[in-house]
Scaffold this motif. Structure first.
Motif, PDB file in Angstrom:
ATOM      1  N   GLN A  49       0.701  -1.481  -0.040  1.00 45.50           N
ATOM      2  CA  GLN A  49      -0.069  -0.113   0.018  1.00 45.50           C
ATOM      3  C   GLN A  49       0.706   1.085  -0.067  1.00 45.50           C
ATOM      4  O   GLN A  49       0.627   2.063  -0.896  1.00 45.50           O
ATOM      5  N   SER A  50       1.819   1.281   0.765  1.00 53.47           N
ATOM      6  CA  SER A  50       2.650   2.448   0.779  1.00 53.47           C
ATOM      7  C   SER A  50       3.482   2.645  -0.522  1.00 53.47           C
ATOM      8  O   SER A  50       3.575   3.761  -0.712  1.00 53.47           O
ATOM      9  N   TRP A  51       3.921   1.812  -1.107  1.00 52.97           N
ATOM     10  CA  TRP A  51       4.531   1.624  -2.306  1.00 52.97           C
ATOM     11  C   TRP A  51       3.648   2.123  -3.588  1.00 52.97           C
ATOM     12  O   TRP A  51       3.816   3.159  -4.193  1.00 52.97           O
ATOM     13  N   PHE A  52       2.456   1.600  -3.289  1.00 50.59           N
ATOM     14  CA  PHE A  52       1.410   2.410  -4.417  1.00 50.59           C
ATOM     15  C   PHE A  52       0.954   3.752  -4.286  1.00 50.59           C
ATOM     16  O   PHE A  52       1.050   4.219  -5.338  1.00 50.59           O
ATOM     17  N   PHE A  53       0.876   4.310  -2.919  1.00 52.41           N
ATOM     18  CA  PHE A  53       0.456   5.454  -2.552  1.00 52.41           C
ATOM     19  C   PHE A  53       1.674   6.271  -3.111  1.00 52.41           C
ATOM     20  O   PHE A  53       1.486   7.413  -3.580  1.00 52.41           O
ATOM     21  N   GLY A  54       2.962   5.691  -3.009  1.00 47.39           N
ATOM     22  CA  GLY A  54       4.017   6.636  -3.226  1.00 47.39           C
ATOM     23  C   GLY A  54       4.260   6.965  -4.722  1.00 47.39           C
ATOM     24  O   GLY A  54       4.396   8.353  -5.223  1.00 47.39           O
ATOM     25  N   ILE A  55       4.050   5.810  -5.549  1.00 44.52           N
ATOM     26  CA  ILE A  55       4.372   5.951  -6.793  1.00 44.52           C
ATOM     27  C   ILE A  55       2.961   6.776  -7.552  1.00 44.52           C
ATOM     28  O   ILE A  55       3.330   7.800  -8.324  1.00 44.52           O
ATOM     29  N   PHE A  56       1.639   6.658  -6.811  1.00 44.58           N
ATOM     30  CA  PHE A  56       0.587   7.347  -7.494  1.00 44.58           C
ATOM     31  C   PHE A  56       0.814   8.827  -7.156  1.00 44.58           C
ATOM     32  O   PHE A  56       0.563   9.821  -8.050  1.00 44.58           O
ATOM     33  N   THR A  57       1.214   9.196  -5.832  1.00 47.49           N
ATOM     34  CA  THR A  57       1.291  10.531  -5.393  1.00 47.49           C
ATOM     35  C   THR A  57       2.275  11.141  -6.001  1.00 47.49           C
ATOM     36  O   THR A  57       2.146  12.556  -6.627  1.00 47.49           O
TER      37      THR A  57
END
Length: 227
Positions: free
Chosen positions: A47-55
């Motif tokens: 989840q943290s990886w996805f939010f970092g890439i998306f943001t």
């Protein structure tokens, strides 16, 4: 018969109580919560990886003043994706097929971007209404056109999300009904139709995620114009 196809988009009731609120609260219960331990599990790491890439991708063209919206837009993105994907499960209800909900999300967020532009840079915000070098005779017409274009943005946001999800759900129900009808009559045709239904379901999963991303992406573009 035709009305039965649209019954799936009606908000379900139990003892006269609408379940729309429960359907909107369920995705938040599925999100992983922060833990007190030093190391997270695989789910929180993903989840943290996805939010970092998306943001990073979403906020890259926006200046620092607009980065305050990153948490709101990322949360909205995950919320819409979860609702859209849960709505593809059997015996479930998709709240984002309701135009009232989508407009309830689109109008306040769009209005917030407009008010942000009017507060931070009023000259530039009003400058979008009239391009530089416009002939004098076209000034009133262009102002009216740009104003209508600005006011129609939240309607386009809500209608786009509603129409895409509604069309996909209707198509899935039509094909599944055809499979049940053809099963005793033409088993081979029914089997081929079942393969089409499987491929359509995969496509609808992609549409559910893409439409959530498009909704948030357009909001970020509106924000980019006003910061």
């Amino acid at each position: 018969m035709n009305l039965n196809f649209f019954d799936q988009f009606l908000s379900p009731f139990i003892m006269g109580i609408p379940l729309m609120g429960l359907a909107l609260l369920l995705p938040w219960l599925l999100f992983p919560k922060p833990m007190h331990s030093w190391l997270g599990n695989r789910l929180t790491t993903l989840q943290s990886w996805f939010f970092g890439i998306f943001t990073k991708q979403l906020m890259l063209p926006i200046n620092l003043k607009g980065h305050n919206w990153s948490l709101l837009l990322a949360s909205l993105m995950m919320f819409l994706i979860t609702i859209n994907l849960l709505g593809l499960l059997p015996y479930t209800f998709t709240p984002t097929t309701q135009l009232s909900l989508n407009l309830g999300l689109a109008i306040p967020l769009w209005l917030a971007t407009v008010l942000t532009g009017l507060r931070n840079q009023p000259t530039a915000a009003f400058g979008h209404m009239l391009p530089e070098g416009t002939p004098t005779l076209l000034i009133p017409v262009l102002i009216i056109i740009e104003t209508v274009s600005l006011l129609i943005r939240p309607l386009a946001l809500g209608v786009r999300l509603t129409a895409n999800l509604t069309a996909g759900h209707l198509l899935i129900q039509l094909i599944s009904t055809a499979i049940l009808v053809l099963m005793p009559l033409m088993p081979i045709i029914s089997l081929l139709t079942m393969i089409v239904l499987f491929l359509l379901t995969l496509l609808e999963i992609a549409v559910a995620m893409i439409q959530a991303y498009v909704f948030v992406l357009l909001l970020s573009l509106y924000l980019q114009e006003n910061v």
